[in-house]
Scaffold this motif. Structure first.
Motif, short mmCIF file in Angstrom:
data_model
loop_
_atom_site.label_atom_id
_atom_site.label_comp_id
_atom_site.label_asym_id
_atom_site.label_seq_id
_atom_site.Cartn_x
_atom_site.Cartn_y
_atom_site.Cartn_z
N PHE A 7 44.70 80.85 26.62
CA PHE A 7 44.47 80.36 25.27
C PHE A 7 43.40 79.29 25.36
O PHE A 7 43.28 78.61 26.38
CB PHE A 7 45.77 79.81 24.66
N THR A 8 42.63 79.16 24.31
CA THR A 8 41.55 78.20 24.29
C THR A 8 41.44 77.62 22.89
O THR A 8 41.88 78.25 21.92
CB THR A 8 40.22 78.86 24.73
N GLY A 9 40.89 76.43 22.78
CA GLY A 9 40.71 75.78 21.49
C GLY A 9 40.86 74.28 21.64
O GLY A 9 41.25 73.78 22.70
N VAL A 86 36.31 76.59 30.17
CA VAL A 86 35.36 76.36 29.08
C VAL A 86 35.85 75.22 28.19
O VAL A 86 35.05 74.43 27.68
CB VAL A 86 35.11 77.65 28.27
N ASP A 87 37.15 75.09 28.02
CA ASP A 87 37.70 73.97 27.25
C ASP A 87 37.23 72.65 27.86
O ASP A 87 36.77 71.74 27.16
CB ASP A 87 39.23 73.99 27.27
N VAL A 88 37.32 72.55 29.17
CA VAL A 88 36.94 71.32 29.87
C VAL A 88 35.44 71.06 29.69
O VAL A 88 35.03 69.93 29.44
CB VAL A 88 37.30 71.39 31.37
N ILE A 89 34.64 72.10 29.78
CA ILE A 89 33.20 71.94 29.61
C ILE A 89 32.88 71.45 28.19
O ILE A 89 32.04 70.57 27.99
CB ILE A 89 32.46 73.26 29.90
N ALA A 90 33.56 72.00 27.21
CA ALA A 90 33.33 71.59 25.81
C ALA A 90 33.69 70.13 25.61
O ALA A 90 32.95 69.38 24.94
CB ALA A 90 34.12 72.48 24.86
N SER A 99 24.83 66.45 31.61
CA SER A 99 24.44 66.89 32.94
C SER A 99 25.64 67.45 33.70
O SER A 99 25.56 68.51 34.33
CB SER A 99 23.82 65.72 33.71
N LEU A 100 26.76 66.75 33.62
CA LEU A 100 27.98 67.23 34.26
C LEU A 100 28.42 68.56 33.65
O LEU A 100 28.80 69.49 34.36
CB LEU A 100 29.10 66.19 34.13
N ALA A 101 28.35 68.66 32.33
CA ALA A 101 28.74 69.90 31.64
C ALA A 101 27.88 71.08 32.08
O ALA A 101 28.39 72.19 32.26
CB ALA A 101 28.66 69.71 30.13
N GLU A 102 26.59 70.85 32.26
CA GLU A 102 25.70 71.94 32.69
C GLU A 102 26.05 72.41 34.10
O GLU A 102 26.02 73.60 34.39
CB GLU A 102 24.24 71.51 32.60
N GLY A 103 26.40 71.47 34.97
CA GLY A 103 26.84 71.86 36.31
C GLY A 103 28.12 72.67 36.27
O GLY A 103 28.27 73.67 36.98
N MET A 104 29.04 72.25 35.41
CA MET A 104 30.30 72.99 35.25
C MET A 104 30.04 74.40 34.71
O MET A 104 30.69 75.36 35.14
CB MET A 104 31.22 72.24 34.28
N LEU A 105 29.11 74.50 33.78
CA LEU A 105 28.80 75.80 33.17
C LEU A 105 28.28 76.79 34.20
O LEU A 105 28.61 77.97 34.16
CB LEU A 105 27.80 75.63 32.03
N LYS A 106 27.51 76.31 35.15
CA LYS A 106 27.02 77.21 36.22
C LYS A 106 28.19 77.82 36.98
O LYS A 106 28.19 79.00 37.29
CB LYS A 106 26.12 76.43 37.19
N THR A 148 31.55 73.37 20.09
CA THR A 148 30.94 73.48 21.41
C THR A 148 31.55 74.64 22.18
O THR A 148 30.83 75.39 22.85
CB THR A 148 31.11 72.15 22.19
N MET A 149 32.86 74.83 22.07
CA MET A 149 33.51 75.97 22.74
C MET A 149 32.93 77.29 22.23
O MET A 149 32.62 78.18 23.02
CB MET A 149 35.02 75.95 22.48
N LEU A 150 32.81 77.40 20.92
CA LEU A 150 32.27 78.63 20.34
C LEU A 150 30.87 78.91 20.86
O LEU A 150 30.52 80.06 21.18
CB LEU A 150 32.28 78.54 18.81
N GLU A 151 30.06 77.87 20.96
CA GLU A 151 28.70 78.01 21.47
C GLU A 151 28.70 78.49 22.92
O GLU A 151 27.96 79.40 23.28
CB GLU A 151 28.00 76.65 21.36
N ILE A 152 29.54 77.91 23.75
CA ILE A 152 29.61 78.29 25.16
C ILE A 152 30.13 79.71 25.32
O ILE A 152 29.59 80.50 26.09
CB ILE A 152 30.47 77.29 25.96
N TYR A 153 31.18 80.07 24.58
CA TYR A 153 31.72 81.43 24.67
C TYR A 153 30.69 82.46 24.23
O TYR A 153 30.57 83.53 24.82
CB TYR A 153 33.01 81.58 23.87
#
Length: 169
Positions: A7-9, A86-90, A99-106, A148-153
């Protein structure tokens, strides 16, 4: 095949309750399978969370989410989680740690292959946010996290990184 149903949100949308219910259903319908629930990991974070969070907070939650998911993948047939990485990244982006979020996204681009299904609980349909001393009830912050979650997903789906897909609930 080992699976993770997630689940996410944003906080206060009923993810943990839904994860517990789904785990119970999975056990009833799959009695020969081992079922595990990963929930409320952030409650164990030794640092301040939500809007008071720091880069240490986000790194701790991210690394522990991945660690516990990887352990569960190897120990259980079915794992149900009340969040994805993805929740954590958002949250990391919403807190301004880009910068940290971009590293996590990779890393997320690789890790998201483990999610068999992701159920997105949106704020407008899931009003379960109550002050409990853990969750942040600020609607503006929660909405920023959700957007932000919607954008990343959307980005991950576009690149074929979500094999199980996202279901809005």
């Amino acid at each position: 095949m080992k699976i993770i149903r997630s689940f996410t949100g944003a906080q206060g949308t009923g993810k943990t309750t839904a994860a517990l219910q789904l785990a119970q259903q999975e056990k009833l319908y799959n009695p020969g399978k081992s079922v595990h629930v990963l929930a409320d990991l952030e409650a164990f974070c030794p640092f301040h969370i939500n809007q008071a969070g720091s880069e240490k907070t986000q790194a701790w939650i991210f690394s522990n989410q991945i660690r516990t998911e990887m352990e569960a993948i190897h120990r259980f047939d079915i794992t149900v989680t009340d969040r994805t990485i993805v929740d954590v990244i958002a949250y990391t982006r919403a807190l301004g740690f880009h910068s940290l979020a971009e590293g996590m996204l990779k890393y997320a681009e690789h890790h998201c292959q483990y999610y068999s299904s992701i159920h997105f609980k949106q704020i407008q349909y899931n009003q379960h946010c109550h002050p409990d001393g853990i969750r942040d009830t600020d609607l503006e912050f929660r909405q920023e996290v959700e957007n932000t979650m919607l954008e990343i997903y959307c980005l991950l789906e576009t690149h074929g990184m979500l094999p199980g897909g996202i279901y809005r609930v």
